[in-house]
Design an enzyme around this catalytic site. Structure first.
Site, short mmCIF file in Angstrom:
data_model
loop_
_atom_site.label_atom_id
_atom_site.label_comp_id
_atom_site.label_asym_id
_atom_site.label_seq_id
_atom_site.Cartn_x
_atom_site.Cartn_y
_atom_site.Cartn_z
N GLN A 6 0.85 -1.19 0.00
CA GLN A 6 0.00 0.00 0.00
C GLN A 6 0.88 1.24 0.00
O GLN A 6 1.96 1.24 0.58
CB GLN A 6 -0.92 0.01 1.23
CG GLN A 6 -1.86 1.21 1.30
CD GLN A 6 -2.89 1.08 2.41
OE1 GLN A 6 -3.40 0.00 2.66
NE2 GLN A 6 -3.18 2.17 3.08
N ARG A 15 1.16 14.10 13.44
CA ARG A 15 0.44 12.85 13.20
C ARG A 15 1.15 11.72 13.96
O ARG A 15 2.34 11.57 13.89
CB ARG A 15 0.40 12.53 11.71
CG ARG A 15 -0.27 13.62 10.87
CD ARG A 15 -0.23 13.25 9.38
NE ARG A 15 -0.79 14.31 8.55
CZ ARG A 15 -2.07 14.42 8.22
NH1 ARG A 15 -2.93 13.52 8.67
NH2 ARG A 15 -2.49 15.41 7.45
N HIS A 63 1.62 6.33 15.75
CA HIS A 63 0.83 5.22 15.24
C HIS A 63 1.64 3.94 15.16
O HIS A 63 2.84 3.97 14.90
CB HIS A 63 0.29 5.57 13.84
CG HIS A 63 -0.57 6.79 13.83
ND1 HIS A 63 -0.62 7.65 12.75
CD2 HIS A 63 -1.42 7.30 14.76
CE1 HIS A 63 -1.47 8.64 13.02
NE2 HIS A 63 -1.96 8.45 14.23
N LYS A 89 7.08 0.61 7.46
CA LYS A 89 6.84 1.80 6.65
C LYS A 89 8.16 2.36 6.11
O LYS A 89 9.21 2.25 6.75
CB LYS A 89 6.15 2.88 7.49
CG LYS A 89 4.76 2.48 7.97
CD LYS A 89 4.18 3.52 8.92
CE LYS A 89 2.82 3.07 9.44
NZ LYS A 89 2.30 4.00 10.47
N TYR A 126 4.11 7.49 2.09
CA TYR A 126 4.39 6.30 2.88
C TYR A 126 4.28 5.07 1.98
O TYR A 126 3.24 4.88 1.34
CB TYR A 126 3.35 6.10 3.98
CG TYR A 126 3.23 7.15 5.04
CD1 TYR A 126 3.40 6.80 6.38
CD2 TYR A 126 2.88 8.45 4.75
CE1 TYR A 126 3.23 7.73 7.39
CE2 TYR A 126 2.71 9.39 5.76
CZ TYR A 126 2.88 9.03 7.07
OH TYR A 126 2.71 9.94 8.07
N GLU A 165 -5.09 -1.26 14.15
CA GLU A 165 -4.43 0.03 14.38
C GLU A 165 -4.40 0.38 15.87
O GLU A 165 -5.36 0.16 16.60
CB GLU A 165 -5.15 1.14 13.61
CG GLU A 165 -4.88 1.12 12.12
CD GLU A 165 -3.41 1.34 11.81
OE1 GLU A 165 -2.86 2.40 12.19
OE2 GLU A 165 -2.81 0.46 11.18
N ASP A 202 -5.87 11.17 17.86
CA ASP A 202 -4.53 11.08 18.45
C ASP A 202 -4.51 11.70 19.84
O ASP A 202 -3.81 11.21 20.74
CB ASP A 202 -3.50 11.76 17.55
CG ASP A 202 -3.23 10.97 16.27
OD1 ASP A 202 -3.61 9.79 16.22
OD2 ASP A 202 -2.65 11.55 15.34
#
Length: 201
Positions: free
Chosen positions: A47, A59, A62, A72, A131, A142, A168
């Protein structure tokens, strides 16, 4: 390209070699063979995400449940970012620690982070980050840690006023996530890494 390990095992800074002429610039942004030599297995992209951010956007932090989690490879198409890699692996000697890399359209660096590591991105100038991900997005897997958790203590630049999503901001602290069993173990991450290495042979 130059691939340098960060202080968090499983995370690397990638600096491409750029070729400039009158037409502009060319470089190899990603090489599966060069990266595999550094991380011990091939990184297969399943992806690609594009994140457009305004200055101040923060951000993360995660991560995704292990297995399969999500490795990633992150770079900046435009703008300036500070990319943070946080060790969330319970049992790791660097648990709770982080390292960072400046991503911009000058040096055009990238960051690779292995499965089980946390990721946060602070946008210093309006820009776009790309990404490459080893697994497709799975909402059920997640997880997140509040990026302003003082225990983690991400070193945001002086004058940076973070803009954090409601999701977040509501994420648990590192301590709370550990208490409720939401963090990966180093043992599980090492087992996954060994399985990926075996698959790449």
């Amino acid at each position: 390209m130059d691939i340098r390990p960060l202080s968090i095992a499983g995370a690397f800074e990638v600096t491409p070699r750029q070729f400039h002429d009158d037409r502009g610039t060319f470089m190899e942004g990603f090489r599966i063979d060069h990266l595999a030599a550094a991380i011990g297995h091939e990184f297969h992209v399943r992806q690609s995400n594009v994140s457009v951010s305004r200055a101040g956007a923060l951000r993360g932090i995660h991560h995704a449940a292990v297995p399969p989690s999500q490795a990633k490879y992150v770079t900046a198409a435009s703008g300036v970012f500070i990319d943070f890699v946080v060790d969330l692996r319970v049992g790791s000697p660097t648990f709770g620690q982080w390292d960072s890399v400046r991503l911009d359209s000058v040096d055009r660096r990238a960051v690779y982070l292995a499965e089980g590591l946390g990721h946060a991105l602070a946008c210093l100038e309006d820009g776009t980050a790309v990404y490459l991900c080893s697994e497709v997005f799975n909402p059920a897997a997640e997880r997140g840690i509040n990026p302003l958790d003082p225990t983690v203590g991400l070193a945001l630049p002086e004058g940076f006023v973070p803009i954090v999503s409601d999701k977040d901001a509501a994420a648990p602290t590192l301590e709370a996530a550990a208490e409720r069993g939401d963090l990966p173990t180093l043992e599980a991450c090492l087992a996954l890494d060994a399985a990926l290495a075996e698959r790449s042979r």
